[in-house]
Enzyme design. Structure first.
Site, PDB file in Angstrom:
ATOM      1  N   ARG A 174       0.835  -1.199   0.000  1.00  0.00           N
ATOM      2  CA  ARG A 174       0.000   0.000   0.000  1.00  0.00           C
ATOM      3  C   ARG A 174       0.866   1.242   0.000  1.00  0.00           C
ATOM      4  O   ARG A 174       1.787   1.385   0.805  1.00  0.00           O
ATOM      5  CB  ARG A 174      -0.907   0.014   1.224  1.00  0.00           C
ATOM      6  CG  ARG A 174      -1.595   1.359   1.483  1.00  0.00           C
ATOM      7  CD  ARG A 174      -3.044   1.330   1.184  1.00  0.00           C
ATOM      8  NE  ARG A 174      -3.669   2.638   1.221  1.00  0.00           N
ATOM      9  CZ  ARG A 174      -4.645   2.970   2.039  1.00  0.00           C
ATOM     10  NH1 ARG A 174      -5.104   2.096   2.912  1.00  0.00           N
ATOM     11  NH2 ARG A 174      -5.194   4.170   1.971  1.00  0.00           N
ATOM     12  N   ARG A 187      -6.206  -0.175  -3.915  1.00  0.00           N
ATOM     13  CA  ARG A 187      -5.150  -0.603  -3.003  1.00  0.00           C
ATOM     14  C   ARG A 187      -5.242  -2.103  -2.742  1.00  0.00           C
ATOM     15  O   ARG A 187      -6.323  -2.661  -2.681  1.00  0.00           O
ATOM     16  CB  ARG A 187      -5.182   0.169  -1.701  1.00  0.00           C
ATOM     17  CG  ARG A 187      -6.548   0.323  -1.089  1.00  0.00           C
ATOM     18  CD  ARG A 187      -6.613   1.663  -0.344  1.00  0.00           C
ATOM     19  NE  ARG A 187      -7.900   1.960   0.198  1.00  0.00           N
ATOM     20  CZ  ARG A 187      -8.840   2.670  -0.426  1.00  0.00           C
ATOM     21  NH1 ARG A 187      -8.643   3.107  -1.638  1.00  0.00           N
ATOM     22  NH2 ARG A 187      -9.978   2.940   0.166  1.00  0.00           N
ATOM     23  N   ASP A 223      -6.288  -2.321   2.655  1.00  0.00           N
ATOM     24  CA  ASP A 223      -6.723  -1.156   3.418  1.00  0.00           C
ATOM     25  C   ASP A 223      -7.229  -1.673   4.756  1.00  0.00           C
ATOM     26  O   ASP A 223      -8.123  -2.521   4.794  1.00  0.00           O
ATOM     27  CB  ASP A 223      -7.842  -0.440   2.663  1.00  0.00           C
ATOM     28  CG  ASP A 223      -8.280   0.850   3.329  1.00  0.00           C
ATOM     29  OD1 ASP A 223      -7.501   1.434   4.102  1.00  0.00           O
ATOM     30  OD2 ASP A 223      -9.416   1.287   3.068  1.00  0.00           O
TER      31      ASP A 223
END
Length: 177
Positions: free
Chosen positions: A101, A110, A113
């Site tokens: 990330r 991403r 998360d």
């Protein structure tokens, strides 16, 4: 500069109950989410209590708008932890970085998360951490997995009972896998 921390005693024998949202929309997102759940169980001074099912959900921006990017795979994990909320946040950010990330632009796709949603009954408002998570009650991809594993009367500090917020997100696209 915002800085407000309200602490209440919420510790159990094994720690403070905390809830972490898990999301991924790059790579093998189901595997990444599953691996993240396993990694949460390996955190120091913490124990994984329960994890929700995996869900597929449409990506939503910070202002509630749909984003043009791949769907997310989401889950929520419940922990008992003796880490402070700031230590737990740092550990979550290290896990995100290890998964690749980068924080280039807001709402970018991403691989991983991790959001600290709740930490006991604490209310924290600092530049580094806001608890409860400021948008958790607006997002089906958080509320529905959280409702799956949370106690029936779970309170979102300052917002009321979790289950009272579910009708507000009924129109958001989410599917249990």
């Amino acid at each position: 500069m915002r800085k407000k921390i309200v602490r209440k005693k919420t510790a159990t024998d094994s720690g403070v109950p905390a809830y972490v949202a898990i999301g991924s929309n790059l790579g093998d997102s189901c595997q990444i989410a599953t691996d993240a759940i396993a990694a949460l169980d390996r955190l120091p001074k913490s124990r994984l209590v329960q994890a929700s099912s995996l869900y597929r959900a449409a990506p939503i921006g910070s202002r509630g708008q749909d984003l043009e990017q791949p769907d997310f795979i989401n889950a929520v994990a419940a922990l008992d932890t003796r880490l402070s909320p700031f230590e737990l946040l740092a550990a979550l950010q290290e896990m995100e970085a290890a998964a690749g990330r980068t924080r280039s632009i807001p709402n970018a796709p991403r691989a991983l998360d991790l959001d600290l949603l709740l930490y006991g009954d604490e209310r924290i408002n600092t530049p580094a951490l806001i608890l409860p998570h400021p948008r958790l009650y607006l997002r089906a991809f958080v509320l529905i997995p959280l409702a799956e594993i949370a106690p029936a009367r779970l309170e979102i500090p300052g917002r009321g009972q979790l289950f009272a917020w579910l009708p507000a997100v009924a129109g958001q696209r989410i599917k249990r896998l």
